[in-house]
Scaffold this motif. Structure first.
Motif, PDB file in Angstrom:
ATOM      1  N   GLN A 302      -6.691  -3.144   5.923  1.00  0.00           N
ATOM      2  CA  GLN A 302      -5.940  -3.290   6.128  1.00  0.00           C
ATOM      3  C   GLN A 302      -5.467  -3.273   4.567  1.00  0.00           C
ATOM      4  O   GLN A 302      -5.734  -3.229   3.258  1.00  0.00           O
ATOM      5  CB  GLN A 302      -5.666  -4.961   5.874  1.00  0.00           C
ATOM      6  N   PRO A 394       1.581  -3.929  10.245  1.00  0.00           N
ATOM      7  CA  PRO A 394       0.457  -3.488   9.693  1.00  0.00           C
ATOM      8  C   PRO A 394      -0.471  -2.964  10.497  1.00  0.00           C
ATOM      9  O   PRO A 394      -0.126  -2.196  11.461  1.00  0.00           O
ATOM     10  CB  PRO A 394      -0.544  -4.994   9.615  1.00  0.00           C
ATOM     11  N   ARG A 395      -1.401  -1.836   9.302  1.00  0.00           N
ATOM     12  CA  ARG A 395      -2.724  -1.504  10.740  1.00  0.00           C
ATOM     13  C   ARG A 395      -3.532  -2.066  11.780  1.00  0.00           C
ATOM     14  O   ARG A 395      -3.686  -3.212  11.824  1.00  0.00           O
ATOM     15  CB  ARG A 395      -3.991  -1.056  10.224  1.00  0.00           C
ATOM     16  N   MET A 399      -9.264  -2.957  13.720  1.00  0.00           N
ATOM     17  CA  MET A 399      -9.597  -4.200  13.228  1.00  0.00           C
ATOM     18  C   MET A 399      -9.689  -4.959  14.488  1.00  0.00           C
ATOM     19  O   MET A 399     -10.213  -4.595  15.360  1.00  0.00           O
ATOM     20  CB  MET A 399      -7.845  -4.196  12.479  1.00  0.00           C
TER      21      MET A 399
END
Length: 459
Positions: A302, A394-395, A399
């Motif tokens: 991240q 964010p990514r 994740m």
């Protein structure tokens, strides 16, 4: 006869609705009472014409209704009637346009003592730039725009060294002082609109437009983009806060300048390693394990800028305070152990230095259905789910999907994004509202799980 009655009821009902309706102008909070006056004049002119025409049509229906043996008289033209229509129409149009022209002359004439503030729009976010002690804004250019320099500040311009850059969608202004807004768009057509201030002006790519006003009462006012700017247009919201001059100056003195932000040292990963020991108990020693039982997601991979923002939100109480945010309440005291901004930066730098690892997917769903829903998400997070710093997103790809499922439901159900200072959380709450049930959440995450890995990401 029924048509005539309907026309009369329509005319009188419209008049009653106008005067009795609870929906009307918001209480004005600026010097632009003249704008309200021009709108009121327009209401009166168009209202009188509407009622007159409606009643005339009703009279005509009754007067010239069909009668046995009656015949219509042919009259090809009437100069007298045409002159009356010409004079009355011209008077009505002039009554509507003349006040507007006078007000527009005031709109474009900015007071010499007006404070200059720049508002920058991008999909789907507001940010602002205020002059420093020299009272001048530095020059900007699109070629200077980067993740580290989102305003495109010219590093060689000394006038910009003391500029105050606000990445937050909240703008604060002093009461009773005129403000000139310089309006700039970084991507598409936007519109700066604050209803209580009667301010509304387009932001056109490649141009710098402007408007001005003087705040006349303190308060917090919603800032909206009123120009369709893409799929996330409805979530492009900001806030304008008007406060007493002394309070405003104290707030302004606490804001870092462009020079200070440029010279601020990046986080020290080595120093952050020791502080991360507290985080490792939940998120894993390598930041890539996570813990489902504690709802502690994978962190490695991240962006550091996102990690810092999240930690600040927990430290400030904007996250982890809702009664139903059980896991957020666990995170808040952990973030409090980071005593200052430097400690936050150090931990974020250490996490960013950890090797990215692949995590197992746990969410099942209809990826094809999720692909269609993800089109809205992709506008901020990227078509590849890699995250975009410019849109503060964010990514997602790679994740912890179980964590994203929990947070999407929290945003959708009002557990996250409810705090006044959690601007981006508020945007996410609006977006997550399109996911009507848990199956829709699973579909979106199934699509994200199926996105191809980028270069450097674990496969």
């Amino acid at each position: 006869m029924a048509i005539a009655i309907a026309l009369i009821v329509l005319a009188l009902g419209s008049v009653l609705f106008h005067f009795l309706s609870p929906w009307y102008f918001t209480p004005i909070a600026s010097n632009w009472g003249a704008i309200d006056t021009t709108i009121t004049i327009t209401f009166w002119v168009t209202g009188v014409v509407f009622v007159a025409v409606s009643l005339f049509m009703a009279w005509s229906v009754i007067r010239y209704r069909h009668r046995e043996g009656g015949r219509a008289a042919y009259q090809p033209e009437s100069k007298r009637l045409e002159w009356w229509l010409l004079v009355l129409t011209a008077a009505g149009v002039a009554a509507m346009l003349a006040p507007g022209l006078l007000v527009w002359a005031e709109v474009i004439k900015v007071p010499n003592d007006a404070q200059v503030v720049e508002a920058v729009a991008q999909q789907w976010h507001w940010s602002y730039r205020l002059p420093g002690k020299d009272g001048k804004l530095g020059t900007v250019h699109s070629r200077f725009v980067t993740d580290q320099n989102p305003f495109g500040m010219n590093p060689a311009d000394p006038n910009g060294r003391d500029d105050v850059l606000l990445a937050s969608p909240e703008l604060r202004l002093p009461l009773g002082k005129p403000v000139k807004l310089l309006l700039r768009s970084k991507d598409v057509l936007h519109n700066f609109s604050v209803a209580q201030l009667r301010v509304k002006m387009d932001l056109v790519p490649g141009l710098v437009t402007y408007s001005w006003f003087t705040p006349t009462r303190t308060g917090s006012f919603d800032l909206l983009c009123e120009e369709l700017c893409g799929v996330g247009h409805f979530a492009m919201r900001g806030r304008l806060v008007v406060e007493e001059p002394a309070v405003h100056q104290a707030w302004l003195d606490r804001q870092p300048t462009f020079a200070q932000a440029s010279t601020r040292l990046a986080g020290d990963a080595a120093a952050g390693k020791a502080a991360y020991a507290t985080c490792a108990a939940c998120h894993g020693a390598n930041g890539g394990e996570g813990n489902v039982a504690l709802n502690a997601p994978k962190l490695s991979g991240q962006g550091a800028w996102y990690l810092q923002r999240q930690l600040h939100l927990f430290k400030q109480g904007a996250r982890g305070t809702h009664e139903k945010d059980v896991y957020g309440k666990l995170m808040a005291p952990m973030a409090a152990t980071l005593v200052d901004e430097g400690a936050v930066a150090n931990v974020a730098a250490y996490i960013a230095s950890l090797p990215d690892t692949r995590v197992a997917t746990t969410i099942k769903g209809d990826a094809d259905s999720g692909r269609r829903r993800y089109a809205t998400c992709a506008a901020c997070h990227g078509a590849d789910g890699g995250g975009i710093a410019a849109t503060n997103a964010p990514r997602l790809k790679g994740m912890s999907d179980w964590y994203m499922a929990t947070q999407l439901k929290n945003f959708r159900d009002g557990v996250r994004g409810h705090h006044a200072q959690d601007i981006y959380g508020g945007q996410m709450a609006l977006i997550a509202g399109m996911l009507g049930d848990d199956a829709a959440v699973g579909d979106v995450l199934a699509h994200i799980n199926g996105l191809p890995a980028r270069n450097g990401e674990p496969r």
